[in-house]
Design an enzyme around this catalytic site. Sequence first.
Site, PDB file in Angstrom:
ATOM      1  N   HIS A 145     -67.492  13.756  29.009  1.00 63.98           N
ATOM      2  CA  HIS A 145     -66.119  13.322  28.736  1.00 63.98           C
ATOM      3  C   HIS A 145     -66.072  11.839  28.388  1.00 63.98           C
ATOM      4  O   HIS A 145     -67.020  11.097  28.653  1.00 63.98           O
ATOM      5  CB  HIS A 145     -65.227  13.571  29.963  1.00 63.98           C
ATOM      6  N   LYS A 149     -62.054   8.832  32.105  1.00 65.22           N
ATOM      7  CA  LYS A 149     -61.739   9.950  33.007  1.00 65.22           C
ATOM      8  C   LYS A 149     -61.920   9.532  34.465  1.00 65.22           C
ATOM      9  O   LYS A 149     -62.911   8.896  34.820  1.00 65.22           O
ATOM     10  CB  LYS A 149     -62.649  11.148  32.672  1.00 65.22           C
TER      11      LYS A 149
HETATM   12  N1  LIG Z   1     -56.087  20.837  31.483  1.00 65.15           N
HETATM   13  C1  LIG Z   1     -56.547  20.305  30.362  1.00 65.15           C
HETATM   14  O1  LIG Z   1     -56.815  20.998  29.362  1.00 65.15           O
HETATM   15  C2  LIG Z   1     -56.720  18.819  30.284  1.00 65.15           C
HETATM   16  C3  LIG Z   1     -57.078  18.197  29.089  1.00 65.15           C
HETATM   17  C4  LIG Z   1     -57.174  16.811  29.076  1.00 65.15           C
HETATM   18  C5  LIG Z   1     -56.925  16.097  30.234  1.00 65.15           C
HETATM   19  N2  LIG Z   1     -56.607  16.748  31.374  1.00 65.15           N
HETATM   20  C6  LIG Z   1     -56.258  16.056  32.604  1.00 65.15           C
HETATM   21  O2  LIG Z   1     -54.946  15.543  32.429  1.00 65.15           O
HETATM   22  C7  LIG Z   1     -54.794  14.341  33.189  1.00 65.15           C
HETATM   23  C8  LIG Z   1     -54.327  13.229  32.251  1.00 65.15           C
HETATM   24  O3  LIG Z   1     -55.339  12.948  31.313  1.00 65.15           O
HETATM   25  P1  LIG Z   1     -55.150  11.821  30.196  1.00 65.15           P
HETATM   26  O4  LIG Z   1     -56.433  11.725  29.470  1.00 65.15           O
HETATM   27  O5  LIG Z   1     -53.890  12.069  29.450  1.00 65.15           O
HETATM   28  O6  LIG Z   1     -54.969  10.527  31.132  1.00 65.15           O
HETATM   29  P2  LIG Z   1     -54.192   9.181  30.810  1.00 65.15           P
HETATM   30  O7  LIG Z   1     -54.717   8.157  31.761  1.00 65.15           O
HETATM   31  O8  LIG Z   1     -54.254   8.884  29.347  1.00 65.15           O
HETATM   32  O9  LIG Z   1     -52.677   9.534  31.171  1.00 65.15           O
HETATM   33  C9  LIG Z   1     -52.184   9.626  32.465  1.00 65.15           C
HETATM   34  C10 LIG Z   1     -50.794   9.069  32.442  1.00 65.15           C
HETATM   35  O10 LIG Z   1     -50.187   9.289  33.709  1.00 65.15           O
HETATM   36  C11 LIG Z   1     -49.345   8.194  33.957  1.00 65.15           C
HETATM   37  N3  LIG Z   1     -49.006   8.116  35.377  1.00 65.15           N
HETATM   38  C12 LIG Z   1     -49.759   7.648  36.409  1.00 65.15           C
HETATM   39  N4  LIG Z   1     -49.060   7.696  37.551  1.00 65.15           N
HETATM   40  C13 LIG Z   1     -47.835   8.212  37.238  1.00 65.15           C
HETATM   41  C14 LIG Z   1     -46.664   8.493  37.985  1.00 65.15           C
HETATM   42  N5  LIG Z   1     -46.592   8.253  39.305  1.00 65.15           N
HETATM   43  N6  LIG Z   1     -45.604   9.018  37.335  1.00 65.15           N
HETATM   44  C15 LIG Z   1     -45.658   9.262  36.015  1.00 65.15           C
HETATM   45  N7  LIG Z   1     -46.733   8.995  35.232  1.00 65.15           N
HETATM   46  C16 LIG Z   1     -47.814   8.484  35.846  1.00 65.15           C
HETATM   47  C17 LIG Z   1     -50.138   6.980  33.452  1.00 65.15           C
HETATM   48  O11 LIG Z   1     -49.288   5.893  33.193  1.00 65.15           O
HETATM   49  C18 LIG Z   1     -50.756   7.545  32.183  1.00 65.15           C
HETATM   50  O12 LIG Z   1     -49.955   7.273  31.062  1.00 65.15           O
HETATM   51  C19 LIG Z   1     -56.151  14.081  33.829  1.00 65.15           C
HETATM   52  O13 LIG Z   1     -56.151  14.598  35.132  1.00 65.15           O
HETATM   53  C20 LIG Z   1     -57.116  14.886  32.973  1.00 65.15           C
HETATM   54  O14 LIG Z   1     -58.274  15.287  33.665  1.00 65.15           O
HETATM   55  C21 LIG Z   1     -56.511  18.085  31.416  1.00 65.15           C
HETATM   56  O1  LIG Z   2     -59.954  14.327  29.305  1.00 63.96           O
HETATM   57  C1  LIG Z   2     -59.999  14.880  30.427  1.00 63.96           C
HETATM   58  O2  LIG Z   2     -59.887  14.249  31.488  1.00 63.96           O
HETATM   59  C2  LIG Z   2     -60.175  16.347  30.490  1.00 63.96           C
HETATM   60  N1  LIG Z   2     -60.133  16.917  31.651  1.00 63.96           N
HETATM   61  C3  LIG Z   2     -60.215  18.305  31.895  1.00 63.96           C
HETATM   62  C4  LIG Z   2     -61.257  18.602  32.947  1.00 63.96           C
HETATM   63  O3  LIG Z   2     -61.417  17.817  33.907  1.00 63.96           O
HETATM   64  O4  LIG Z   2     -61.905  19.648  32.868  1.00 63.96           O
HETATM   65  C5  LIG Z   2     -60.302  19.174  30.677  1.00 63.96           C
HETATM   66  C6  LIG Z   2     -60.843  18.534  29.485  1.00 63.96           C
HETATM   67  C7  LIG Z   2     -60.341  17.120  29.257  1.00 63.96           C
END
Ligand SMILES: NC(=O)c1ccc[n+]([C@@H]2O[C@H](COP(=O)([O-])OP(=O)(O)OC[C@H]3O[C@@H](n4cnc5c(N)ncnc54)[C@H](O)[C@@H]3O)[C@@H](O)[C@H]2O)c1
Ligand SMILES: O=C(O)C1=N[C@H](C(=O)O)CCC1
Length: 256
Positions: A145, A149
Amino acid sequence: MEMIKVSIAGPRGRMGKEAVTLVEETNHFELVSVIDHKQEASAGVPVFASLEECFAHELPDVLIDLTTPEVGYTHTKTALEHGVRSVVGTTGFTAEQLEELKTLAEDKGIGCIIAPNFAIGAVLMMKFSQMASKYFPDIEILELHHDQKLDAPSGTAVKTAEMIREVRESKEQGHPDEKETLQGARGAEMDGIHIHSVRLPGLVAHQQVMLGGEGELLTIRHDSFHRKSFMSGVKVCVETVMELKTLVYGLENILE
Ligand SMILES: NC(=O)c1ccc[n+]([C@@H]2O[C@H](COP(=O)([O-])OP(=O)(O)OC[C@H]3O[C@@H](n4cnc5c(N)ncnc54)[C@H](O)[C@@H]3O)[C@@H](O)[C@H]2O)c1
Ligand SMILES: O=C(O)C1=N[C@H](C(=O)O)CCC1
């Protein structure tokens, strides 16, 4: 189709921005508010510093949470307590937290979907790995990643190991006498499956499951090159969570 009112927590994040666009571009979704602790978001809808303030203003049909592990857990719990369905992409929850949220969702009779990976290709990669593990029980997971992250191993890697655990006996892999001369060299371990986490700039989200047999190696790999790859999964989850009365963990459990 009935209009679904959506709030998004984390709208300025890498995933949050894509989710705002998805909701704005979907005819039967309406973005009613965003939750941004710094109140810097400008999605053209009310911005609230906390979920409590947001819910005091108006209860959405669905909350999409894309924040951080600690915040995501608190938001999901608060949403369930307020009778609001959640679609949670945030990763890094512990098994105990997932269990607690499941019990809460069942007690309240409210739908909630926690999906460690919304990409359809990633779900297939996990399912294919689960299928293959019956024949190739020696498995190592390499997840790669971007370097911003927060959680390791990734939610996807943990979910993959859990899915394999459903069909494969726990197994000690490698030499019984192997020793790490540098701590961490063999990665993390879940039921004998070693998980290795790579964090580098330039990466988005990638996973390679390697299954070894006598004289052969099967590699099952998925790559997300852009966060748009997650959005069709988010859309399905928002639609499906409206019909649920319990917590579903993993997109594979709702795809036909
Ligand atoms: N399920 C999936 O397919 C998938 C895909 C990508 C990322 N993710 C997950 O999604 C989450 C976010 O990833 P990202 O890359 O967008 O991260 P990021 O750091 O770009 O975004 C997170 C956002 O949350 C905000 N935040 C933090 N505390 C907060 C609060 N109390 N209230 C409101 N907003 C708040 C931050 O300001 C930031 O803008 C991570 O846990 C990541 O692992 C999941
Ligand atoms: O960008 C991230 O953070 C992502 N998190 C997810 C994970 O923890 O598996 C899914 C992919 C992107």
